[in-house]
Write a protein that holds these residues in place. Structure first.
Motif, PDB file in Angstrom:
ATOM      1  N   GLY A  77       1.132  -1.439   0.010  1.00  0.00           N
ATOM      2  CA  GLY A  77      -0.462  -0.027   0.453  1.00  0.00           C
ATOM      3  C   GLY A  77       0.288   1.050   0.472  1.00  0.00           C
ATOM      4  N   GLY A  78       0.158   2.753  -0.440  1.00  0.00           N
ATOM      5  CA  GLY A  78       0.574   3.593  -0.117  1.00  0.00           C
ATOM      6  C   GLY A  78       0.926   3.981   1.094  1.00  0.00           C
ATOM      7  N   VAL A  79       1.775   5.617   1.032  1.00  0.00           N
ATOM      8  CA  VAL A  79       2.334   6.071   2.427  1.00  0.00           C
ATOM      9  C   VAL A  79       0.072   6.613   2.504  1.00  0.00           C
ATOM     10  N   SER A  80       0.401   7.065   3.866  1.00  0.00           N
ATOM     11  CA  SER A  80      -0.996   7.357   3.993  1.00  0.00           C
ATOM     12  C   SER A  80      -0.889   8.689   4.967  1.00  0.00           C
ATOM     13  N   THR A  81      -0.235   9.202   6.580  1.00  0.00           N
ATOM     14  CA  THR A  81       0.758   9.590   6.403  1.00  0.00           C
ATOM     15  C   THR A  81       2.129   9.629   6.589  1.00  0.00           C
ATOM     16  N   HIS A  93      -0.813   2.344   4.362  1.00  0.00           N
ATOM     17  CA  HIS A  93      -2.166   2.082   3.367  1.00  0.00           C
ATOM     18  C   HIS A  93      -1.553   0.257   4.189  1.00  0.00           C
ATOM     19  N   ALA A  94      -2.664  -0.657   5.124  1.00  0.00           N
ATOM     20  CA  ALA A  94      -2.654  -1.659   5.442  1.00  0.00           C
ATOM     21  C   ALA A  94      -3.699  -2.665   5.470  1.00  0.00           C
ATOM     22  N   LEU A 141      -0.169   0.220   8.721  1.00  0.00           N
ATOM     23  CA  LEU A 141       1.878  -0.017   9.044  1.00  0.00           C
ATOM     24  C   LEU A 141       2.183   0.821   9.379  1.00  0.00           C
ATOM     25  N   HIS A 142       2.956   1.275  10.708  1.00  0.00           N
ATOM     26  CA  HIS A 142       3.608   2.402  11.405  1.00  0.00           C
ATOM     27  C   HIS A 142       5.457   1.701  11.250  1.00  0.00           C
ATOM     28  N   PHE A 143       5.837   2.580   9.892  1.00  0.00           N
ATOM     29  CA  PHE A 143       7.371   1.804   9.846  1.00  0.00           C
ATOM     30  C   PHE A 143       7.842   3.122  10.177  1.00  0.00           C
TER      31      PHE A 143
END
Length: 259
Positions: A134-138, A158-159, A232-234
């Protein structure tokens, strides 16, 4: 009236009678092998030397032929033995050459396999990818009351719940389990010395001390810890401690990952 010879007087033997006696005496001497003093030297020599008969000559020729045939047979047999030994030696040399060729081929194959493994290892050591599809949400350092530090220390992808989360590169797991506000989380020390963190997981599939490869699943996305929904927080860090974070997008892009 009968005629009588006078006493003491004899007629001399005739020549024919003497010749006959001599012939008879010569025959007797030849039969007995005794020559006596009357034999001449030539006659004595002839009587003592055995005369070669046609039978003797034929026997000698047969023996000579047999000897020559035996010699030829021996020579042929020796040649056959020599040829057989040479053939065996050639076969042994060919077999030895075949074994050496096979050994060289095995060594070359092993060398190729080692080189391929080393190349694959190098490729893996230098390969990076996104942790989820998924792409970046935040974005990184987004401000708000959601974060105790006042800003976002990583990025959110996004996950949906249960999405597979993978290691972005090769490294060693240094933390796996509950991480407070991060919920279930995994921290990996990457082979280049940097650290990556994966938070809010629904499940953890690795343990501390375990080596991981790029793309290897480490857990499932969830919403544990300080989270308002599945994602997912990365984070990317220069050290294992909180606060050593760097821009995760720049980090991934520096390793060839399109985010």
């Amino acid at each position: 009236m009968a005629l009588t010879r006078s006493t003491g007087k004899h007629r001399a033997p005739s020549r024919a009678t003497l010749r006959g006696a001599n012939i008879a005496r010569a025959a007797t001497l030849a039969t007995t092998g005794v020559c006596g003093s009357l034999a001449t030297p030539a006659l004595a020599a002839e009587s003592t030397a055995p005369a070669a008969s046609s039978e003797d000559t034929g026997t000698f020729m047969i023996l000579a032929a047999d000897a020559e045939a035996d010699s030829l047979a021996d020579e042929v047999a020796d040649q056959a033995v020599t040829q057989k030994r040479e053939a065996i030696a050639r076969e042994e040399a060919a077999e030895e050459a075949r074994r050496k060729a096979e050994a060289r081929e095995r060594e070359a194959q092993e060398a190729r396999e080692r080189a391929a493994r080393e190349a694959e290892r190098e490729r893996l050591m230098n390969t990076y990818q996104a942790p989820v599809s998924g792409g970046v949400s935040t974005a990184y350092q987004t401000g708000g009351a959601y974060w105790s530090s006042g800003s976002h220390s990583g990025i959110d992808f996004h996950a949906s719940y249960g999405t597979s989360v993978v290691s972005v590169g090769a490294g060693t797991v240094v933390e796996a389990g509950w991480g407070g506000a991060y919920g279930n989380n995994v921290v990996i020390r990457m082979n280049d010395g940097s650290y990556t963190q994966y938070g809010h997981l629904a499940a953890v599939h690795v343990a501390a001390g375990q080596s991981v490869l790029p793309g290897q699943q480490i857990g499932l996305a969830g919403s544990t810890g300080n989270s308002t929904g599945a994602h997912l927080h990365f984070e990317a860090r220069t050290g294992a401690e909180y606060g050593s974070d760097v821009d995760p997008v720049a980090y991934l892009r520096s390793h060839g990952v399109h985010v």
